[in-house]
Each structure stands twice: as structure tokens, then as C-alpha cells.
Design a protein around this motif. Structure first.
Motif, PDB file in Angstrom:
ATOM      1  N   PHE A  89       0.830  -1.208   0.000  1.00  0.00           N
ATOM      2  CA  PHE A  89       0.000   0.000   0.000  1.00  0.00           C
ATOM      3  C   PHE A  89       0.862   1.254   0.000  1.00  0.00           C
ATOM      4  O   PHE A  89       0.656   2.167  -0.815  1.00  0.00           O
ATOM      5  N   PHE A  90       1.831   1.342   0.904  1.00  0.00           N
ATOM      6  CA  PHE A  90       2.637   2.567   0.998  1.00  0.00           C
ATOM      7  C   PHE A  90       3.556   2.734  -0.208  1.00  0.00           C
ATOM      8  O   PHE A  90       3.824   3.866  -0.626  1.00  0.00           O
ATOM      9  N   ARG A  95       4.516   5.770  -5.282  1.00  0.00           N
ATOM     10  CA  ARG A  95       4.624   5.885  -6.745  1.00  0.00           C
ATOM     11  C   ARG A  95       3.545   6.803  -7.309  1.00  0.00           C
ATOM     12  O   ARG A  95       3.758   7.466  -8.323  1.00  0.00           O
ATOM     13  N   TRP A  96       2.376   6.809  -6.679  1.00  0.00           N
ATOM     14  CA  TRP A  96       1.314   7.730  -7.101  1.00  0.00           C
ATOM     15  C   TRP A  96       1.850   9.158  -7.149  1.00  0.00           C
ATOM     16  O   TRP A  96       1.496   9.926  -8.047  1.00  0.00           O
ATOM     17  N   ASP A  97       2.687   9.517  -6.208  1.00  0.00           N
ATOM     18  CA  ASP A  97       3.222  10.878  -6.138  1.00  0.00           C
ATOM     19  C   ASP A  97       4.124  11.218  -7.317  1.00  0.00           C
ATOM     20  O   ASP A  97       4.441  12.390  -7.537  1.00  0.00           O
ATOM     21  N   ASP A  98       4.575  10.209  -8.085  1.00  0.00           N
ATOM     22  CA  ASP A  98       5.411  10.457  -9.270  1.00  0.00           C
ATOM     23  C   ASP A  98       4.579  10.836 -10.489  1.00  0.00           C
ATOM     24  O   ASP A  98       5.139  11.173 -11.541  1.00  0.00           O
ATOM     25  N   GLY A 229       2.582   4.779 -15.959  1.00  0.00           N
ATOM     26  CA  GLY A 229       4.011   5.040 -15.971  1.00  0.00           C
ATOM     27  C   GLY A 229       4.548   5.297 -14.576  1.00  0.00           C
ATOM     28  O   GLY A 229       5.644   4.844 -14.219  1.00  0.00           O
ATOM     29  N   ALA A 230       3.783   6.021 -13.768  1.00  0.00           N
ATOM     30  CA  ALA A 230       4.211   6.289 -12.389  1.00  0.00           C
ATOM     31  C   ALA A 230       4.240   4.997 -11.569  1.00  0.00           C
ATOM     32  O   ALA A 230       5.185   4.752 -10.807  1.00  0.00           O
ATOM     33  N   ILE A 231       3.227   4.151 -11.733  1.00  0.00           N
ATOM     34  CA  ILE A 231       3.153   2.921 -10.942  1.00  0.00           C
ATOM     35  C   ILE A 231       4.246   1.938 -11.347  1.00  0.00           C
ATOM     36  O   ILE A 231       4.834   1.262 -10.501  1.00  0.00           O
ATOM     37  N   GLN A 232       4.556   1.832 -12.649  1.00  0.00           N
ATOM     38  CA  GLN A 232       5.578   0.874 -13.066  1.00  0.00           C
ATOM     39  C   GLN A 232       6.984   1.466 -13.059  1.00  0.00           C
ATOM     40  O   GLN A 232       7.963   0.740 -13.205  1.00  0.00           O
ATOM     41  N   GLY A 233       7.085   2.795 -12.892  1.00  0.00           N
ATOM     42  CA  GLY A 233       8.393   3.413 -12.750  1.00  0.00           C
ATOM     43  C   GLY A 233       9.097   3.734 -14.049  1.00  0.00           C
ATOM     44  O   GLY A 233      10.303   4.021 -14.051  1.00  0.00           O
ATOM     45  N   VAL A 322      -5.594   3.575  -2.324  1.00  0.00           N
ATOM     46  CA  VAL A 322      -4.618   4.661  -2.466  1.00  0.00           C
ATOM     47  C   VAL A 322      -5.264   5.970  -2.932  1.00  0.00           C
ATOM     48  O   VAL A 322      -4.961   7.031  -2.369  1.00  0.00           O
ATOM     49  N   PRO A 323      -6.142   5.980  -3.941  1.00  0.00           N
ATOM     50  CA  PRO A 323      -6.793   7.254  -4.284  1.00  0.00           C
ATOM     51  C   PRO A 323      -7.563   7.861  -3.118  1.00  0.00           C
ATOM     52  O   PRO A 323      -7.511   9.076  -2.899  1.00  0.00           O
ATOM     53  N   LEU A 324      -8.288   7.045  -2.362  1.00  0.00           N
ATOM     54  CA  LEU A 324      -8.992   7.570  -1.188  1.00  0.00           C
ATOM     55  C   LEU A 324      -7.995   8.158  -0.186  1.00  0.00           C
ATOM     56  O   LEU A 324      -8.224   9.237   0.377  1.00  0.00           O
ATOM     57  N   TYR A 325      -6.905   7.470   0.037  1.00  0.00           N
ATOM     58  CA  TYR A 325      -5.859   7.953   0.945  1.00  0.00           C
ATOM     59  C   TYR A 325      -5.312   9.302   0.484  1.00  0.00           C
ATOM     60  O   TYR A 325      -5.206  10.260   1.274  1.00  0.00           O
ATOM     61  N   GLN A 326      -4.982   9.400  -0.799  1.00  0.00           N
ATOM     62  CA  GLN A 326      -4.404  10.644  -1.319  1.00  0.00           C
ATOM     63  C   GLN A 326      -5.399  11.799  -1.220  1.00  0.00           C
ATOM     64  O   GLN A 326      -5.030  12.930  -0.871  1.00  0.00           O
TER      65      GLN A 326
END
Length: 471
Positions: A89-90, A95-98, A229-233, A322-326
Motif C-alpha cells: 500500500f505505501f 509511486r502515485w506521487d510520481d 508510468g508512475a506505478i511501473q516506474g 490509495v486514491p482515497l488515501y491521497q
């Protein structure tokens, strides 16, 4: 860690002992659906299933349960298969932040090898089968559907990449369920107001990052490809679909192109859904397929749905949480973690650092007004920051000793929820509830919470020792 296509990911699963191949003859029904149900019943570390000897088909292959366990989900993220779900999760949130990561456009997609403009027969292309006993027909339920905003077609961010249940109604005709709150529902409404059909491209059988992102509740103008792209880096590979010009995944097994016919509705369903109940039949739009492009002998990836937990729940667990968290953390930095893994977030558990008495209730109510919460978040449990929301034993402890039935329930009557919720009455309307299982702080003065039992010194050290022994 980026996977080029489904085949690449299946190879990674096999290297890690998370792929089971079946070469003995099987019937499409009930064997394939039964196998996918069975693997979810017997283990939460289940492998993907790959069938290559399906009765009635030559050279057909079907893949199920591809992301149907936490080990498989961890491998999708390029992490060790034994990574705990909280750590996944973390990492997902980090990666979401990228976002956004620009895409990589290519013109050498493997699905371009074979094309059909006439004589299209989807029953010849894929080993189609019903998942559950009373499904009205065969479905394609893990493909990504691409559509564009008719009023702003060149806006890349407003191009939607989503996953919707698709009923195969005829050799070249599909039914689709685009809810009005879905981006494709907005696109269809705009097109029909113009009296126009809505072009779509359907990419079947993809690597798991794009199918995960396509199920995320992103903002309307956020690109799923830039999030992938952010999730896979690394930049996500896309290619241009030849008939519609839609941007589709480069590594798909097949691409179907056509249009949703304006103003036409036909009965779609019943279908065994993620709620564990059949959805019933409703009048839904239809898609006419005009062009098919595919690899030789494409793999048909299917998603089993039914009584949780199934692959559906693993696939949509963190991409919902994660979207709810963000979104919550922007308004309330005190939010520590969000577990919305249960029935796509119809139930969510939120851990927070208390700011003042009643703070947990405020956070719970805010969750219900997020983009995803409007249609889900029917039950919200709020716990202290010391409670791991992914550890149900701890959550149940907080509910049993922190929650007071007289003081800690907030009920919202006649709120919105997705119509598939079988308890909603009428469909799409329900009461919602917040359970505040946090420790009361001023100005709330009640209970006896001053003497919490903490862990002995050295517990963390011994956790690492024991983990090492287990591996």
C-alpha cells in the motif's frame, strides 16, 4: 520492473512459482470458471492459471487469476512476492506521487500482425465462456476500453481508459455497462446529445499495471497511461489504433475497434458480480465492432467475479485504497492509511491521528464525498493511528473496546451508492454510516483508556528474527 505485455508478466510469475499451467483437456464451461473460483477458495497465495488445451478450440489459451493473490500483486509492482500488503500500500502511494510520467509512443505493436475488417467472429477469436451458472451469456470483463471526450478529443488527459463489463451479444456486437458517473458515461452522454455514435477501442489481455490503473477512480482529466508510468516506474508504451485513432496499450493481445450506437439500448445481464450477487438485467448501450487486430493465437485473459475474495478483490484493493488515501490526506494530513479493499470500498477502514474530539467522524464523512466514496463508502470505520487498518484483528479490537454504540455512530440517510449494491433501495440509494472507533479525546471525556498495554522491549528485533526464520 515494467512488463512489456501479459506474456512477459506470466513468465515472471512462472519464475517465482506463481503460475500453474494446465495442458490436459478442459471444457470452457464449467471448468474454467470453476478453476478460477477454486483457486480463490483454497488459498490467498494462489497462482495464475494458464490453460492451453480447451475443448472446441485449436491453439486457444486462457489465463485466469493473473493478479489473484498478494504475491502476484507484489510481483506486479516489481516487489518481492512475500511483501506484506501494508508495505505494498505505501509503495503504491509513493509511486502515485510520481504522476504524471509521459508516455512512450511506438508504432510496432505486436497486435498489428493480423487484422480483420469483415467476417468478424469474436467466438472464433477467443475461447469465450460463462463464468457463473446464471450469467446470461459470455463476457469480456478485464479488457480496457478507450474513449475520448467528444467536446475535447485532442485532450490526452480526458481520453478515458477504463474497465467495464462487456457482454458478447453476437459475433460482432457487444453490450456494455457505462454508469453515468463513469468517464465513458460522460463521453457517451456528450456524443448522444450531438446525435453521434461514440468511437471506442477495446484492448484485450494486457500486462497488469494498466488493468489495475484502468480500475482506479482518477480525476476526469488525469491520464491512466501517465499514471501507469508512475506505478511501473517508467514511461508506459502505447500505440495508435488504426481505425479510431485511440491510444491503446502497445502490448495487448488484441484490439477491437467500433462504436457505441447512439440512442440504442438492449437488455444486458444478469451477471454474477463482485458483490457476490447477480446484478439482474438492465437496458444498456451496445457496441458494434468494425475492426479487429490481434496477435496470432492470442491469450484470452478473463477475470473471475463472485463471492469475495476473488481476483477482482486483489486487483481493485490498493487501486481503490490509495486514491482515497491521497484525496483524504490533502484535506486531513492526519490520515495515516486507508484500507478500502472490501467489495471495492463499500466498506473502508481509515486510521487517523486524532486532532480533537469528533475528528474521526469528520474524516469518515469526508470519505463519503470523495469521487469514489460517492458511489461506495457505505460503511466507514475510523481507528487510531496505532491501529493497522490492514490487520482485521486490530480493527475488530478497536471496534470492540473503543466504539460506543450511543456516541460513535453517524448515519447519513438516503445517500448515493452504486446501483449494483444489492442492499440499496431503490437501487442506487442507501443509508450510510460512520463507526468512530478512535480513542475519545477532549472535549469528549468518557471511558477508561489511560492504561494501554504496549509491546515489550525488543519486539521489533524479534519480528525481524522470526521473519528471517520463516523465509
Amino acid at each position: 520492473m515494467a512488463y512489456s505485455d501479459l506474456r512477459d508478466f506470466l513468465s515472471a510469475l512462472e519464475r517465482n512459482g506463481q503460475l500453474a499451467r494446465f495442458s490436459d483437456p478442459v471444457n470452457p464451461e464449467p471448468d474454467l470458471g470453476a478453476a478460477a473460483r477454486a483457486v480463490a477458495n483454497v488459498t490467498d497465495r494462489g497462482p495464475a492459471l494458464l490453460f492451453d488445451n480447451i475443448s472446441g478450440y485449436e491453439n486457444a489459451r486462457a489465463a485466469l487469476n493473473v493478479v489473484g493473490s498478494w504475491p502476484n500483486h507484489a510481483l506486479m509492482l516489481g516487489m518481492d512476492k512475500d511483501t506484506p500488503v501494508k508495505d505494498q500500500f505505501f509503495e503504491f502511494a509513493r509511486r502515485w506521487d510520481d504522476f504524471p510520467v509521459p508516455v512512450e509512443r511506438r508504432d510496432d505493436a505486436p497486435w498489428q500482425e493480423i487484422t480483420l475488417d469483415e467476417g468478424i467472429n469474436l467466438f472464433d477469436l477467443f475461447p469465450l465462456f460463462r463464468l457463473n451458472r446464471y450469467d446470461v451469456g459470455c463476457y469480456i470483463d478485464k479488457a480496457v476500453v478507450v474513449s475520448r471526450d467528444p467536446d475535447d478529443p485532442e485532450n490526452f488527459g480526458k481520453q478515458n481508459v477504463g474497465i467495464y463489463r462487456i457482454q458478447v451479444k453476437d459475433v460482432d456486437t457487444l453490450g456494455i455497462q457505462p454508469l453515468p458517473t463513469h468517464d465513458i458515461g460522460l463521453h457517451l452522454r456528450m456524443a448522444e446529445e450531438r446525435g453521434e455514435n461514440l468511437p471506442v477501442a477495446i484492448a484485450v489481455s494486457n500486462e497488469p499495471v494498466i488493468t489495475t490503473v484502468a480500475g482506479m477512480p482518477l480525476a476526469y482529466d488525469q491520464s491512466e497511461y501517465e499514471m501507469a508510468g508512475a506505478i511501473q516506474g517508467s514511461p508506459y508504451r502505447i500505440a495508435k489504433a488504426p481505425l479510431t485513432g485511440m491510444d491503446v496499450p502497445w502490448g495487448s493481445e488484441a484490439v477491437l475497434e467500433g462504436e457505441i450506437i447512439a440512442g440504442v439500448r438492449e437488455i444486458e445481464g444478469p451477471f454474477g458480480e463482485f458483490t457476490g450477487h447477480y446484478s439482474g438485467g438492465r437496458r444498456q448501450p451496445i457496441i458494434k465492432i468494425h475492426k479487429v487486430s490481434h496477435r496470432p493465437n492470442p491469450i484470452f485473459e478473463h477475470l473471475y467475479l463472485g463471492m469475495p475474495w476473488t481476483e477482482m478483490d486483489y486487483t481493485l484493493a490498493l487501486n481503490t485504497s490509495v486514491p482515497l488515501y491521497q484525496q483524504l490526506k490533502r484535506d486531513f494530513p492526519e490520515v495515516v492509511a486507508v484500507n478500502a479493499m472490501y467489495t471495492q470500498g463499500l466498506l473502508a477502514v481509515i486510521s487517523v491521528k486524532q486532532r480533537y474530539g469528533g475528528f474521526g467522524k469528520a474524516v469518515g464523512l469526508r470519505a463519503m464525498t470523495t469521487p469514489h466514496g460517492l458511489g461506495y463508502c457505505k460503511v466507514v470505520i475510523v481507528v487510531d493511528e496505532t491501529v493497522d487498518p490492514f490487520n482485521l484483528a486490530q480493527v475488530m479490537w478497536a471496534m470492540s473496546v473503543k466504539f460506543h454504540p450511543q456516541h460513535d455512530i453517524v448515519t447519513i440517510p438516503n445517500a448515493s451508492v452504486l446501483p449494483l449494491d444489492p442492499s440499496s433501495d431503490p437501487a442506487g440509494i442507501t443509508h450510510k454510516v460512520v463507526f468512530d472507533a478512535t480513542t475519545p479525546i477532549a472535549p469528549e471525556q468518557r471511558g477508561h483508556y489511560s492504561q494501554t498495554v504496549d509491546e515489550p522491549d525488543g519486539t521489533r528485533t524479534w519480528e525481524n528474527i522470526i521473519k528471517g526464520l520463516l523465509t
